[in-house]
Design an enzyme around this catalytic site. Structure first.
Site, PDB file in Angstrom:
ATOM      1  N   ASP A  10       0.850  -1.202   0.000  1.00 13.50           N
ATOM      2  CA  ASP A  10       0.000   0.000   0.000  1.00 13.50           C
ATOM      3  C   ASP A  10       0.885   1.250   0.000  1.00 13.50           C
ATOM      4  O   ASP A  10       0.841   2.066   0.927  1.00 13.50           O
ATOM      5  CB  ASP A  10      -0.958   0.014   1.207  1.00 13.50           C
ATOM      6  CG  ASP A  10      -0.231   0.016   2.552  1.00 13.50           C
ATOM      7  OD1 ASP A  10      -0.850   0.454   3.553  1.00 13.50           O
ATOM      8  OD2 ASP A  10       0.952  -0.387   2.615  1.00 13.50           O
ATOM      9  N   ASP A  15       6.736   1.210   1.920  1.00 17.38           N
ATOM     10  CA  ASP A  15       6.468   0.237   0.853  1.00 17.38           C
ATOM     11  C   ASP A  15       7.322   0.562  -0.374  1.00 17.38           C
ATOM     12  O   ASP A  15       7.838  -0.333  -1.049  1.00 17.38           O
ATOM     13  CB  ASP A  15       5.007   0.277   0.423  1.00 17.38           C
ATOM     14  CG  ASP A  15       4.024   0.049   1.542  1.00 17.38           C
ATOM     15  OD1 ASP A  15       3.791   0.994   2.321  1.00 17.38           O
ATOM     16  OD2 ASP A  15       3.493  -1.068   1.651  1.00 17.38           O
ATOM     17  N   ASN A  39      -2.601   2.647   3.378  1.00 14.26           N
ATOM     18  CA  ASN A  39      -2.098   4.010   3.629  1.00 14.26           C
ATOM     19  C   ASN A  39      -2.930   5.057   2.897  1.00 14.26           C
ATOM     20  O   ASN A  39      -3.041   6.194   3.320  1.00 14.26           O
ATOM     21  CB  ASN A  39      -0.633   4.113   3.187  1.00 14.26           C
ATOM     22  CG  ASN A  39       0.294   3.392   4.138  1.00 14.26           C
ATOM     23  OD1 ASN A  39       0.086   3.404   5.341  1.00 14.26           O
ATOM     24  ND2 ASN A  39       1.307   2.739   3.580  1.00 14.26           N
ATOM     25  N   THR A 126       2.858  -6.030   2.714  1.00 11.46           N
ATOM     26  CA  THR A 126       3.306  -4.956   3.616  1.00 11.46           C
ATOM     27  C   THR A 126       2.214  -3.917   3.828  1.00 11.46           C
ATOM     28  O   THR A 126       2.484  -2.766   4.157  1.00 11.46           O
ATOM     29  CB  THR A 126       4.570  -4.263   3.079  1.00 11.46           C
ATOM     30  OG1 THR A 126       4.280  -3.725   1.758  1.00 11.46           O
ATOM     31  CG2 THR A 126       5.736  -5.231   2.992  1.00 11.46           C
ATOM     32  N   PHE A 167      -1.178  -0.701  12.425  1.00 14.26           N
ATOM     33  CA  PHE A 167      -2.050  -0.242  11.348  1.00 14.26           C
ATOM     34  C   PHE A 167      -2.466  -1.359  10.378  1.00 14.26           C
ATOM     35  O   PHE A 167      -3.657  -1.524  10.093  1.00 14.26           O
ATOM     36  CB  PHE A 167      -1.339   0.884  10.568  1.00 14.26           C
ATOM     37  CG  PHE A 167      -2.141   1.430   9.418  1.00 14.26           C
ATOM     38  CD1 PHE A 167      -1.887   1.005   8.119  1.00 14.26           C
ATOM     39  CD2 PHE A 167      -3.145   2.359   9.626  1.00 14.26           C
ATOM     40  CE1 PHE A 167      -2.624   1.508   7.050  1.00 14.26           C
ATOM     41  CE2 PHE A 167      -3.894   2.870   8.567  1.00 14.26           C
ATOM     42  CZ  PHE A 167      -3.631   2.438   7.277  1.00 14.26           C
ATOM     43  N   ASN A 168      -1.527  -2.099   9.823  1.00 19.84           N
ATOM     44  CA  ASN A 168      -1.869  -3.090   8.790  1.00 19.84           C
ATOM     45  C   ASN A 168      -2.866  -4.129   9.323  1.00 19.84           C
ATOM     46  O   ASN A 168      -3.790  -4.527   8.628  1.00 19.84           O
ATOM     47  CB  ASN A 168      -0.617  -3.815   8.285  1.00 19.84           C
ATOM     48  CG  ASN A 168       0.245  -2.929   7.411  1.00 19.84           C
ATOM     49  OD1 ASN A 168      -0.228  -1.928   6.863  1.00 19.84           O
ATOM     50  ND2 ASN A 168       1.520  -3.277   7.285  1.00 19.84           N
ATOM     51  N   HIS A 241       9.538   0.608   8.112  1.00 15.85           N
ATOM     52  CA  HIS A 241       8.987  -0.713   8.457  1.00 15.85           C
ATOM     53  C   HIS A 241       9.156  -1.780   7.377  1.00 15.85           C
ATOM     54  O   HIS A 241       9.770  -2.813   7.606  1.00 15.85           O
ATOM     55  CB  HIS A 241       7.469  -0.587   8.726  1.00 15.85           C
ATOM     56  CG  HIS A 241       7.067   0.454   9.702  1.00 15.85           C
ATOM     57  ND1 HIS A 241       7.111   0.286  11.064  1.00 15.85           N
ATOM     58  CD2 HIS A 241       6.579   1.706   9.502  1.00 15.85           C
ATOM     59  CE1 HIS A 241       6.666   1.377  11.667  1.00 15.85           C
ATOM     60  NE2 HIS A 241       6.345   2.256  10.747  1.00 15.85           N
ATOM     61  N   ASP A 242       8.575  -1.526   6.211  1.00 11.86           N
ATOM     62  CA  ASP A 242       8.313  -2.612   5.262  1.00 11.86           C
ATOM     63  C   ASP A 242       9.544  -3.319   4.713  1.00 11.86           C
ATOM     64  O   ASP A 242       9.509  -4.535   4.493  1.00 11.86           O
ATOM     65  CB  ASP A 242       7.449  -2.078   4.103  1.00 11.86           C
ATOM     66  CG  ASP A 242       6.061  -1.681   4.586  1.00 11.86           C
ATOM     67  OD1 ASP A 242       5.407  -0.870   3.903  1.00 11.86           O
ATOM     68  OD2 ASP A 242       5.635  -2.176   5.651  1.00 11.86           O
TER      69      ASP A 242
HETATM   70  O1  RIB Z   1       2.270   0.221  10.780  1.00 12.62           O
HETATM   71  C1  RIB Z   1       3.193   0.374   9.724  1.00 12.62           C
HETATM   72  C2  RIB Z   1       2.637  -0.203   8.459  1.00 12.62           C
HETATM   73  O2  RIB Z   1       1.455   0.499   8.102  1.00 12.62           O
HETATM   74  C3  RIB Z   1       3.585  -0.032   7.261  1.00 12.62           C
HETATM   75  O3  RIB Z   1       3.397  -1.080   6.361  1.00 12.62           O
HETATM   76  C4  RIB Z   1       3.121   1.254   6.651  1.00 12.62           C
HETATM   77  O4  RIB Z   1       3.417   1.333   5.251  1.00 12.62           O
HETATM   78  C5  RIB Z   1       1.637   1.162   6.852  1.00 12.62           C
HETATM   79  O5  RIB Z   1       1.114   0.349   5.807  1.00 12.62           O
HETATM   80 CA    CA Z   2       2.820  -0.590   4.034  1.00 12.02          CA
END
Ligand code: RIB
Ligand code: CA
Length: 322
Positions: A10, A15, A39, A126, A167-168, A241-242
């Site tokens: 996303d 990403d 996102n 991701t 979040f994901n 993160h990703d």
């Molecule tokens: O919480 C972080 C994740 O949420 C990452 O993948 C960021 O790109 C969002 O998608």
């Molecule tokens: Ca992401």
């Protein structure tokens, strides 16, 4: 032998770096990119995936749009971190990127890719897990062609969108539950690991020093990402993160792993979307995932900087670059 990979993402600033890393490193064979709402809307995440591939000279990798909303409930959006476009910071211009959108939807592209590849393929989600979960439900006859699922999401500890949920996973807890219960090998990189890889000013300076149009765009991405994380979370440097997912595929020594039982909270009034990671084995539940724990941070950033260097050199049309 390169690892065959489908990225489901996303974009999203982090990403975007995962796409660069997967495309640049010879240890990964990037077969396809699918996009999902997270996102930003799926229309925007798809456009962003195309934009990233266009500026990085990533050709021949089909990009297909997936689900626009979770299995249940309304979609969340990560606008506070990634901006109105989902990839704020650099200007990509108004025109359509040179990289087209595949006319298939994400599930069809995943199916076709799995059927066409001679060996099982690694899925690397991701973003929210809606596409992957929907695919697992729709194509049980193809799960054997999925080597493993290496995802960014969840946490062994606190969340980032609620105190309990990352979040994901929070975007689509039911989808995450399906993935963790699928029986396919799952490797999870949660916030406990990803917050070790902060894009500090030193990292940004290393990327800026590459001196290519792509590296300058990456600096603008990281500068925006830094501001957003400072404003929202009070962090002085944003966690990228990703790319821990693809970094792990390239060099498994980059992140230590432990096996643990991971369950997704679906009903909690205040904890919905939490990944409950039984690190001490107190529940008696069988381990269903490998969980990322300690990161070799310098090794991670070396991979990121090298990916930007390689792709930046290939796409730099500056006369002095030739
Ligand atoms: O919480 C972080 C994740 O949420 C990452 O993948 C960021 O790109 C969002 O998608
Ligand atoms: Ca992401």
């Amino acid at each position: 032998m390169a690892v065959p990979v489908i990225l489901d993402c996303d974009p999203g600033h982090d990403d975007a770096f995962n796409i660069l890393l997967a495309a640049a490193h010879p240890a990964v064979d990037l077969l396809a990119i699918t996009t999902v709402a997270g996102n930003q809307t799926v229309e925007k995440t798809t456009l962003n995936a195309r934009r990233v591939c266009a500026v990085a000279g990533i050709e021949g990798v089909p990009i297909a749009a997936g689900r626009s909303r979770p299995l249940h409930g309304a979609p969340l959006v990560g606008e506070n971190i990634h901006g109105g476009s989902g990839l704020d910071g650099p200007g990509f211009g108004e025109g359509e990127p040179d990289v087209p959108q595949d006319q298939r939807d994400a599930l069809t592209l995943i199916r076709d890719t799995l059927l066409a590849h001679p060996a099982p393929v690694t899925l690397v989600p991701t973003g929210p897990l809606t596409n992957v979960a929907t695919f697992l439900l729709a194509h049980p006859e193809l799960t054997h062609r999925i080597e493993r699922i290496v995802l960014m999401g969840g946490s062994t500890g606190r969340g980032n969108t609620t105190p309990a949920a990352e979040f994901n996973i929070l975007c689509d807890p039911e989808a995450a539950d399906i993935v963790f219960s699928s029986g396919r090998p799952v490797t999870m990189f949660g916030l406990n690991a990803t917050h070790q890889v902060r894009a500090t000013p030193d990292v940004v300076s290393r990327i800026a020093a590459l001196g290519t149009p792509l590296s300058r765009l990456c600096v603008r991405l990281l500068t925006y990402f830094t501001t957003a994380y400072r404003e929202v979370y009070g962090l002085d440097a944003p966690p990228l993160h990703d790319p821990l997912t693809v970094a792990h595929l390239i060099d498994p020594s980059v992140v230590s792993l432990v096996r643990a039982a991971v369950t997704v909270e679906l009903a909690g009034t205040y904890t919905r979307g939490a990944t409950v990671v039984d690190l001490d084995g107190v529940t008696g539940r069988p381990a269903n995932a490998e969980v990322g724990m300690e990161v070799d941070v310098p090794a991670f950033w070396d991979l990121i900087v090298e990916a930007v260097r390689v792709l930046g050199a290939r796409t730099d049309r500056t006369p002095s670059a030739s």
